[in-house]
Design a protein around this motif. Sequence first.
Motif, short mmCIF file in Angstrom:
data_model
loop_
_atom_site.label_atom_id
_atom_site.label_comp_id
_atom_site.label_asym_id
_atom_site.label_seq_id
_atom_site.Cartn_x
_atom_site.Cartn_y
_atom_site.Cartn_z
N ASP A 62 0.86 -1.18 0.00
CA ASP A 62 0.00 0.00 0.00
C ASP A 62 0.90 1.23 0.00
OD1 ASP A 62 -1.61 2.17 0.59
OD2 ASP A 62 -2.81 1.12 2.09
N ASP A 63 0.97 1.90 -1.12
CA ASP A 63 1.90 3.01 -1.27
C ASP A 63 1.60 4.14 -0.29
OD1 ASP A 63 4.18 4.00 -2.96
OD2 ASP A 63 2.79 5.66 -3.28
N SER A 64 0.34 4.40 0.00
CA SER A 64 0.00 5.48 0.92
C SER A 64 0.47 5.17 2.33
CB SER A 64 -1.51 5.75 0.90
OG SER A 64 -2.23 4.61 1.36
N LEU A 65 0.37 3.91 2.73
CA LEU A 65 0.83 3.49 4.06
C LEU A 65 2.35 3.62 4.16
CD1 LEU A 65 0.40 2.23 6.86
CD2 LEU A 65 0.51 -0.02 5.76
N VAL A 66 3.04 3.16 3.13
CA VAL A 66 4.50 3.22 3.13
C VAL A 66 4.97 4.67 3.12
CG1 VAL A 66 6.57 2.64 1.81
CG2 VAL A 66 4.73 0.96 2.03
N GLU A 67 4.30 5.50 2.34
CA GLU A 67 4.67 6.92 2.29
C GLU A 67 4.42 7.59 3.65
OE1 GLU A 67 6.13 8.89 0.28
OE2 GLU A 67 6.34 7.62 -1.48
N ASN A 68 3.36 7.20 4.32
CA ASN A 68 3.07 7.75 5.65
C ASN A 68 4.17 7.37 6.63
OD1 ASN A 68 1.62 9.12 7.62
ND2 ASN A 68 0.36 7.35 8.14
N ALA A 69 4.62 6.12 6.56
CA ALA A 69 5.72 5.67 7.42
C ALA A 69 6.98 6.48 7.15
CB ALA A 69 5.98 4.18 7.20
N LEU A 70 7.21 6.76 5.88
CA LEU A 70 8.40 7.52 5.49
C LEU A 70 8.33 8.96 6.02
CD1 LEU A 70 10.97 6.97 3.91
CD2 LEU A 70 9.79 7.69 1.83
N VAL A 71 7.13 9.55 5.96
CA VAL A 71 6.95 10.91 6.48
C VAL A 71 7.21 10.95 7.98
CG1 VAL A 71 5.22 12.69 6.97
CG2 VAL A 71 5.35 11.67 4.69
N ILE A 72 6.68 9.98 8.72
CA ILE A 72 6.88 9.93 10.17
C ILE A 72 8.36 9.71 10.50
CG2 ILE A 72 6.31 8.70 12.30
CD1 ILE A 72 3.60 7.98 10.96
N TYR A 73 8.98 8.82 9.74
CA TYR A 73 10.41 8.56 9.92
C TYR A 73 11.21 9.86 9.74
CZ TYR A 73 15.14 7.15 8.53
OH TYR A 73 16.51 7.05 8.42
N ARG A 74 10.90 10.59 8.70
CA ARG A 74 11.67 11.80 8.39
C ARG A 74 11.45 12.90 9.43
NH1 ARG A 74 10.65 11.80 1.82
NH2 ARG A 74 12.39 10.43 1.30
N GLU A 75 10.27 12.91 10.05
CA GLU A 75 10.02 13.91 11.09
C GLU A 75 11.02 13.76 12.23
OE1 GLU A 75 5.99 13.22 12.16
OE2 GLU A 75 5.14 14.39 10.50
N ARG A 76 11.31 12.51 12.61
CA ARG A 76 12.28 12.28 13.68
C ARG A 76 13.70 12.35 13.16
NH1 ARG A 76 15.74 9.02 16.20
NH2 ARG A 76 15.70 8.97 18.48
N PHE A 77 13.94 11.70 12.00
CA PHE A 77 15.31 11.64 11.49
C PHE A 77 15.84 13.03 11.17
CE2 PHE A 77 18.61 11.19 8.30
CZ PHE A 77 19.41 10.22 8.88
N GLY A 78 15.00 13.89 10.59
CA GLY A 78 15.44 15.20 10.16
C GLY A 78 15.81 16.13 11.30
N SER A 79 15.29 15.86 12.51
CA SER A 79 15.59 16.73 13.64
C SER A 79 16.50 16.07 14.67
CB SER A 79 14.29 17.16 14.34
OG SER A 79 13.57 16.03 14.80
N ILE A 80 16.45 14.75 14.78
CA ILE A 80 17.21 14.04 15.81
C ILE A 80 18.11 12.95 15.21
CG2 ILE A 80 17.04 12.57 17.86
CD1 ILE A 80 14.29 13.84 18.39
N GLY A 81 17.51 12.10 14.40
CA GLY A 81 18.20 10.90 13.94
C GLY A 81 19.46 11.11 13.14
N LEU A 82 19.49 12.17 12.33
CA LEU A 82 20.67 12.35 11.49
C LEU A 82 21.91 12.70 12.30
CD1 LEU A 82 21.38 15.63 10.91
CD2 LEU A 82 19.30 15.42 9.57
N PHE A 83 21.70 13.15 13.55
CA PHE A 83 22.84 13.45 14.41
C PHE A 83 23.18 12.29 15.36
CE2 PHE A 83 20.97 17.74 13.55
CZ PHE A 83 21.97 18.15 12.68
N GLU A 84 22.36 11.25 15.35
CA GLU A 84 22.67 10.03 16.11
C GLU A 84 23.55 9.16 15.19
OE1 GLU A 84 18.73 9.46 18.89
OE2 GLU A 84 18.58 8.89 16.78
N ASN A 85 24.73 9.62 14.98
CA ASN A 85 25.57 9.14 13.89
C ASN A 85 27.03 9.24 14.34
OD1 ASN A 85 26.47 8.47 11.32
ND2 ASN A 85 25.15 9.95 10.28
#
Length: 221
Positions: A62-85
């Motif tokens: 389901d492309d809409s479900l997968v895209e939603n997961a990607l949006v939620i992922y990016r909300e955290r990754f873009g502010s926190i996750g990319l620096f947990e590196n």
Amino acid sequence: MDKISILFDLDGTLTDPYQGITRSICHAMASLGRPLPPQTDLRWCIGPPLKESFSILLESDDDSLVENALVIYRERFGSIGLFENKLYAGIPQALKKLQEACHPLFVATSKPWVYAQRIVDHFGLGQYFNHIHGSELDGTRTDKTSLVSYILNRESLDPSRAVMVGDRRHDMIGATANKVRGIGVLWGFGTQKELTDSGASACIQSPPGLVTAFSKKNSDK
């Protein structure tokens, strides 16, 4: 020393993004009310396009479900996750020596370039690279074959004088499809078998070995 244009994967090659990526994946899955996979089971998600990984994790096409997961992922990754590196030990020194040897250096990552640029800047690596190349947020160029092709054309690079360095099969497949030599690194997330089976012409054990691999003697092989 002959000049070889070197394309570097980011995740698993220049930096270790394990904590940031896996925590952001778990955050997305939990937000969607889906079973939370143990982080130890998520190493395979580092390297391939993330949309494909979410389709597998969600057991859905389901492309809409997968895209939603990607949006939620990016909300955290873009502010926190990319620096947990973490930067792999020896990478800055190797890049400096390769740059001093006049090899043009590029980042070639399936990660969106807007994130890749921030990560490269965060670790002070921008001074070594001619350009940072990645995917777009809409999914364009997430596969390494199209990404490498794009870089060759955009930078006017001769495939016979270019090398793709990465830790997963996708890097080697993308290189081979574009008639570019692929070199695997063994400090990331792929195995030597994965890399050689996917077309790696050589595998390197540690970052200092990158300099040796691009000496004139090795470059001419």
